[in-house]
Design an enzyme around this catalytic site. Structure first.
Site, PDB file in Angstrom:
ATOM      1  N   ASP A 328      18.895  69.818  74.479  1.00 48.19           N
ATOM      2  CA  ASP A 328      18.366  70.121  73.163  1.00 48.19           C
ATOM      3  C   ASP A 328      19.111  71.291  72.509  1.00 48.19           C
ATOM      4  O   ASP A 328      19.557  72.217  73.176  1.00 48.19           O
ATOM      5  CB  ASP A 328      16.882  70.477  73.294  1.00 48.19           C
ATOM      6  N   GLU A 381      22.574  67.137  71.935  1.00 51.16           N
ATOM      7  CA  GLU A 381      22.029  67.056  70.581  1.00 51.16           C
ATOM      8  C   GLU A 381      22.765  68.131  69.777  1.00 51.16           C
ATOM      9  O   GLU A 381      22.363  69.283  69.737  1.00 51.16           O
ATOM     10  CB  GLU A 381      20.525  67.315  70.568  1.00 51.16           C
TER      11      GLU A 381
END
Length: 649
Positions: A328, A381
């Site tokens: 993330d 990401e």
């Protein structure tokens, strides 16, 4: 490099990869590697481990708290009074250890940390394997050993064929809101059958879970973690989650976890100011404070933090057999000024905005992961134009093997939200992604982030009347499946969830009682299975020879036509996408061979809620068109994607 410890007794796990060891007091070698940032299996040493020691069965507790004056183990077994259970500091290592005999599984415990300033903190175990359900915050003793894994065949199959040349179609799921029973969470074991069977039947190849690591606040969706080594107790115990993963693998589904190594939450029982000092976040408040999310950033210049984070990544791949991690907020880690205004960040030693320590961490992370788990998925990401995110580290890359294509996602959603009459003026948003699609190994994401915070659900983003909304969404999904790159869709998108996603309630499954929602659901299922069958749509996802334009230029009618090819170049599929609600008869396209072509899939078929404008067998003529030696005339359905293949190969 993989380090083995010959002074320990190895325990080989049936069906598993890697070796677990009997935990004991950390050796000098353990401590050396840990302080160097090179101990990648701290979960075998730190935390609470069931052992036989001092002639008794009990639990060995080991903790890093270098600045603590005193550390005690407290729990329900000593009425939360730690005077009799003071931990012993191992030399000058900053590591504390204590063996307590007679403790049972699921007993509650915390560390009572006495700081140099006389403060007393009660902290959950940073390496604890299990925790109380929120709002309670204690760790629980739990032995991870003994789960009877049955996924050996799956793991061997994954090693036999590189993921790059396999279909990858990911169903992104939040376990707490996919489906509920009487308003309550489904358990890991219930999900192991209901969710797994559903995703498999829908034609997905992988499930990606929003973070399952323990977290105190449901509204964080798991992205503000306190227990990095603990599967959330919301849904069961660690063996229950192992059962979930095992069932996924036995039935043919890969499992990807969202993982958050950039920042952690400020809750007092977590990592913040762990021993009375900013141990995990570092002393520089400008770097440590994450104002955007109200969290604390990890200090990537601290070697012990590197050992902690890399060990955590390996922990899920090793002990839980996870197939990959979606990392993330990579952009936030890459740039010191990401999401920060003037005066809120400090440049690096060269005066730049790059976070050099975070970059070094990610490179090391990926090198270690792929050394031990070559078939793993390490997905970034990353939302900027940082080069070579999926390039190997020895060529200057970050070392991931996949990256979310956020540029594609932003462009196509902006394009699809337009009234079709205006789309001809934004044709580049439809075609630009093809120009850079081979610069990285991309996954095309339509994720949870696009259906929250006022952005509207996917179906509600679509313009037009009720029918056109569904037709637009079918077109988007068909275009996505045809575009080079692996695929990801967030739950609810497959049947046209109208409301934005809410983590506190189930998806609106009752919508399947309505005709167009049921037909969209059928469409997505059959499109997914069609994708899996057609090698041309995935085998050369990362090679330029797998794609060829036929006509990218028809902006006036908002139509694009292209080919996807398999490794056997005789196996190809022609895709035509019409982004207007206009039916066009006698539309000519160029084709490479003078044979008959068959319509193998059409988003406008009536069974999917379309208008039923389809094509039968189409015969090519010796008329060159679109730089192709042959061409054919066909019917172009409104707001639709059509797939053609040679009728006889």
């Amino acid at each position: 490099m993989i380090f083995y410890y010959p002074h320990r007794n190895p325990i080989h796990k049936k069906g598993g990869i890697g070796i677990s060891y009997l935990p004991q007091i950390p050796s000098e070698y353990d401590l050396y590697l840990f302080h160097q940032g090179n101990h990648f299996n701290i979960y075998q040493v730190f935390g609470a481990h069931r052992v036989e020691a001092e002639g008794a069965s009990g639990v060995r507790f080991t903790l890093w708290a270098p600045n603590a004056r005193d550390v005690r183990v407290v729990g329900n077994f000593n009425k939360w009074q730690g005077q009799a259970h003071c931990m012993k500091k191992i030399g000058q290592s900053g590591v504390w250890s204590l063996f307590i005999p007679g403790l049972k599984d699921e007993e509650l415990y915390k560390y009572e940390i006495h700081t140099p300033r006389g403060e007393v903190y009660l902290k959950a175990d940073p390496c604890g394997f299990f925790a109380e359900s929120r709002p309670s915050t204690a760790s629980k003793i739990f032995s991870l050993a003994g789960y009877p894994w049955q996924d050996g065949s799956w793991r061997q199959e994954q090693s036999a064929c590189p993921v790059y040349e396999r279909p990858v179609n990911i169903y992104e799921v939040h376990l707490g809101s996919w489906r509920r029973k009487n308003g309550c969470f489904l358990s890991y074991r219930e999900l192991a059958h209901q969710l797994v069977d559903y995703a498999l039947g829908m034609g997905y190849t992988h499930i990606e879970l929003l973070p399952v690591m323990e977290h105190p606040y449901d509204g964080s969706w798991g992205y503000q973690t306190t227990g990095y080594f603990a599967a959330s107790s919301r849904y069961g115990n660690p063996h229950d989650f192992m059962y979930f993963v095992d069932q996924c693998h036995q039935k043919g589904l890969g499992v990807i976890l969202d993982w958050v190594p950039g920042h952690f939450c400020r809750d007092s029982h977590g990592l913040i100011n762990f021993d009375g000092t900013p141990l995990y976040e570092g002393p520089d408040s400008l770097r440590a404070d994450n104002q955007q999310w109200g969290t604390r950033n990890f200090n990537f210049s601290q070697p012990e933090v590197i050992s902690f984070l890399i060990s955590n990544a390996l922990f899920w791949l090793d002990l839980y057999h996870i197939d990959g991690l979606r990392v993330d907020a990579v952009a936030f880690m890459l740039y010191l000024n990401f999401g920060r205004g003037p005066g809120q960040w400090v440049p690096n030693v060269y005066g730049g905005r790059e976070n050099l320590e975070a970059i070094a961490f990610m490179k090391k992370l990926n090198e270690v992961v792929f050394d031990r788990f070559p078939q793993a998925l390490m997905i970034a990401e990353e939302s900027t134009a940082w080069p070579r995110v999926t390039g190997p580290t020895y060529l200057g890359g970050l070392g991931y093997n996949y990256k979310w294509n956020m540029g594609w996602m932003n462009d196509i959603l902006k394009y699809m939200e337009m009234d079709p009459v205006h789309r001809k003026w934004a044709h580049q948003q439809l075609t630009f992604s093809f120009m850079y699609t081979y610069s990285e190994n991309f996954i095309l994401p339509l994720s949870h982030d696009e259906v929250v915070h006022g952005k509207k659900s996917l179906i509600n983003k679509m313009p037009g009347d009720y029918w056109q909304k569904f037709a637009n969404l079918r077109t988007l999904y068909g275009y996505m499946m045809a575009h080079p790159g692996k695929k990801l869709l967030f739950m609810g998108g497959e049947f046209g969830q109208f409301l934005e996603w809410q983590e506190y309630q189930s998806l609106d499954w009752h919508l399947l009682d309505y005709d167009l929602h049921q037909k969209l659901h059928c469409y997505v299922r059959e499109l997914n299975h069609f994708y899996q069958r057609e090698k041309s749509l995935w085998q050369l996802d990362h090679h330029g020879e797998g794609f060829q334009w036929i006509d990218p230029h028809n902006n006036n009618q908002s139509i694009i036509t292209f080919m996807r090819k398999a490794r056997d170049l005789r196996d190809f599929t022609i895709i035509l996408c019409n982004f207007t609600p206009v039916l066009r008869e006698g539309y000519r396209i160029g084709v490479p061979q003078g044979v008959a072509y068959r319509e193998v899939f059409n988003s406008d078929w009536e069974i999917y809620g379309g208008s039923g404008q389809n094509n039968g067998i189409l015969r090519a003529e010796k008329i060159s068109w679109h730089n192709q030696p042959f061409s054919l005339e066909m019917k172009i359905p409104p707001l639709a994607v059509v797939f053609l293949k040679p009728a006889v190969r």
